[in-house]
Scaffold this motif. Structure first.
Motif, PDB file in Angstrom:
ATOM      1  N   ASP A  15       0.835  -1.200   0.000  1.00 51.04           N
ATOM      2  CA  ASP A  15       0.000   0.000   0.000  1.00 51.04           C
ATOM      3  C   ASP A  15       0.872   1.254   0.000  1.00 51.04           C
ATOM      4  O   ASP A  15       0.578   2.229  -0.685  1.00 51.04           O
ATOM      5  CB  ASP A  15      -0.917  -0.003   1.240  1.00 51.04           C
ATOM      6  N   HIS A 205      -7.497  -1.479   9.051  1.00 50.13           N
ATOM      7  CA  HIS A 205      -6.617  -0.908   8.014  1.00 50.13           C
ATOM      8  C   HIS A 205      -7.222   0.430   7.623  1.00 50.13           C
ATOM      9  O   HIS A 205      -8.269   0.474   6.999  1.00 50.13           O
ATOM     10  CB  HIS A 205      -6.578  -1.878   6.824  1.00 50.13           C
ATOM     11  N   HIS A 207      -6.801   4.656   6.320  1.00 52.11           N
ATOM     12  CA  HIS A 207      -6.039   5.708   5.654  1.00 52.11           C
ATOM     13  C   HIS A 207      -6.239   7.017   6.401  1.00 52.11           C
ATOM     14  O   HIS A 207      -7.176   7.171   7.181  1.00 52.11           O
ATOM     15  CB  HIS A 207      -6.457   5.799   4.188  1.00 52.11           C
ATOM     16  N   ASN A 241      -1.175   6.059   4.939  1.00 52.96           N
ATOM     17  CA  ASN A 241      -1.831   5.010   5.730  1.00 52.96           C
ATOM     18  C   ASN A 241      -1.658   5.324   7.207  1.00 52.96           C
ATOM     19  O   ASN A 241      -0.917   6.232   7.579  1.00 52.96           O
ATOM     20  CB  ASN A 241      -1.164   3.663   5.444  1.00 52.96           C
TER      21      ASN A 241
END
Ligand SMILES: [Zn+2]
Length: 532
Positions: A15, A205, A207, A241
């Motif tokens: 990512d 997970h 952002h 992230n």
């Protein structure tokens, strides 16, 4: 009270690699994976096999790492069987310990992006996870757009997460893909999900699009999720992230979390965090963020009389945690203490034992400071640092001297009428009182110089036969009046050992030559070449 285990999952190499301007080479990826492994990260997601040559190569052989090397890919393509889906087959062929599949969980996306029915999507998730499990690998399911999906259609989003869990996914990871969800929403939604999928199988997970990446990850943990996904330095597309470089020390150093949870990161490993963060920046050719939490150069810098004198009486007056807990150093404008402990830490890392009050340490610090002021950086170039330190602290033999070199670059038409640019270099060296002149050719001036320099080093030739230049990074620094060039060279030997050296000069060829010389000298010393 026994603490609960939290799993840490790093996706810097997948990512994080989506970041604008970031392009990892295979060597970069392997080096960062080693750093993350050393730090105690449970999973390192290293790429997307089948999607590009670098990642395919990375997963083409078994890597020696303690962490679970994880491949990333899509759930199977709609309307195809798994055996008929080349992307999925590439994933199953990867030499990976775990496979993380991304599946859609937002009805809007299933409808618009995939154009299939909700049931078809659900069946695809189940089949894909089951196929990974059947291949003997650990499966993870990344629930893409989970939070947006949950807000639009909670039952459907939940049924996707449950489908992954029931099909055997070790972790079902809830993703805030667009990064717009706030901590209180994350906490409330995860609290609901935990009723359907056990928390010790749930990951988060997120952002960082509202600058809440760290807060959202911690909110999910409070609500019951037990795996955190993120990247070093918060690297990632758009605003990044969730930043593991901030999350890890928070989990370990803040009482509420430290008392309840544990990870595989030990206090000793935590002390390598600043180093890992800086190495990533150097590989990316970026200036580190000096104001980064915990690891930034300014994170423990104190300016102004009252602060400085209070910190000297007791650091807790203006510091929330001790800087050395994360491998950072305190910087006081009135003393060199910070620099000195930094140098001591570096010496310890490369195995040079020297008492802290040895006057040569102060001298080394001075030289390093002078060199850093003109553009050198030693965080990644440890081989150059080691040479510098050994030269100042002990005696490094002068194996050979280079009296002069000359490089010619010629652009011309060859016999076939094609326009070619070739370089030729001549190096005049003195070895044991004898002058040796070597000529080398190459596709560029640095390559030609490297070839010439390594053509004939007399008695030392056998020590450098297996030396290979594997990577070469150039950064133009425009600090002072003139631009200077910093070159970082990565070398490798026949046993796969790697080291980095640095050179700085207004002239790019000169800077490269300096880094090449350091690389050769480092190899000679490390392999115990006899002094002339
Ligand atoms: Zn993501």
């Amino acid at each position: 009270m026994a603490r609960e285990q939290l799993s840490l999952y790093d996706t810097t190499l997948r990512d994080g690699a989506q970041t604008h301007g970031v392009d990892f080479s295979l060597e970069d990826k392997l080096l960062i994976a080693e750093q993350l492994d050393g730090l105690g990260i449970d999973y390192v997601e290293a790429g997307y096999p089948g999607a590009n040559p670098t990642d395919t190569k990375l997963f083409g052989e078994k890597r020696k790492l303690g962490t679970k090397l994880t491949a990333f890919g899509m759930t199977k393509r709609p309307g195809r069987s798994i055996s008929n889906d080349p992307g999925f087959q590439a994933l199953l062929a990867a030499e990976a310990d775990a496979i993380c599949l991304v599946g859609k969980t937002w009805d809007f996306h299933v409808d618009v992006a995939l154009g299939i029915t909700l049931d078809e999507n659900l069946a695809g998730i189940k089949e894909s996870v089951a196929a990974v499990v059947a291949s003997g690998r650990e499966a993870l399911l990344d629930c893409e757009h989970f939070f947006d999906g949950y807000k639009a259609n909670p039952d459907y989003a939940l049924s996707c997460a449950k489908a992954g869990y029931e099909a055997g996914a070790r972790w079902v990871v809830l993703c805030d893909t667009n990064g717009g969800t706030l901590p209180e929403e994350i906490e409330a939604i995860v609290t609901e999900v935990v009723k359907q999928v056990p928390g010790d199988h749930l990951g988060i997970h997120v952002h960082n699009d509202t600058d809440n990446g760290v807060a959202n990850s911690l909110a999910a943990v409070r609500a019951g999720a037990r795996q955190i996904q993120g990247t070093l330095n918060g690297l990632g597309e758009r605003c990044g992230n969730a930043n593991l470089t901030s999350i890890i020390p928070t989990l370990m150093l803040k009482t509420d979390y430290a008392e309840r949870y544990e990870t595989k990161v030990t206090p000793q490993k935590l002390a390598t965090l600043t180093h890992a963060s800086r190495i990533l920046d150097e590989l990316l050719n970026r200036a580190p963020n000096r104001h980064a939490a915990y690891v930034g150069e300014s994170a423990f810098a104190h300016k102004g009389g009252i602060h400085v004198s209070a910190v000297q009486k007791d650091p807790r007056t203006y510091e929330h945690v001790p800087p050395d807990s994360v491998g950072n150093v305190r910087r006081l404008l009135i003393s060199d203490q910070g620099g000195r402990s930094n140098i001591m830490a570096q010496l310890e890392r490369i195995g040079i034992a020297v008492p802290k009050d040895d006057p040569r340490v102060a001298r080394l610090l001075e030289v390093v400071k002078e060199r850093e002021a003109v553009g050198y950086a030693y965080e990644a170039a440890e081989a150059s640092f080691e040479l510098l330190a050994r030269r100042l602290l002990g005696n490094v033999p002068q194996f050979f001297d280079v009296d002069s070199f000359r490089v010619m670059v010629e652009r011309r038409h060859n016999a076939l009428g094609e326009l070619v640019t070739i370089s030729e270099a001549t190096v005049k060296a003195r070895i044991n009182g004898e002058t040796v002149m070597s000529v080398g050719e190459g596709n560029g001036p640095v390559n030609a110089l490297d070839n010439a320099l390594r053509k004939d080093l007399g008695p030392y030739q056998c020590f450098i036969d297996d030396l290979k230049l594997v990577d070469y990074k150039v950064r133009i620094l425009t600090g002072g009046t003139d631009a200077v060039t910093r070159v970082l060279v990565e070398s490798r030997d026949g046993e796969g050992r790697r080291w980095f050296t640095v050179g700085v000069s207004p002239n790019i060829v000169d800077a490269s030559f300096e880094a090449l010389l350091d690389s050769i000298n480092y190899k000679l010393i490390r392999d115990g070449a006899p002094a002339p």
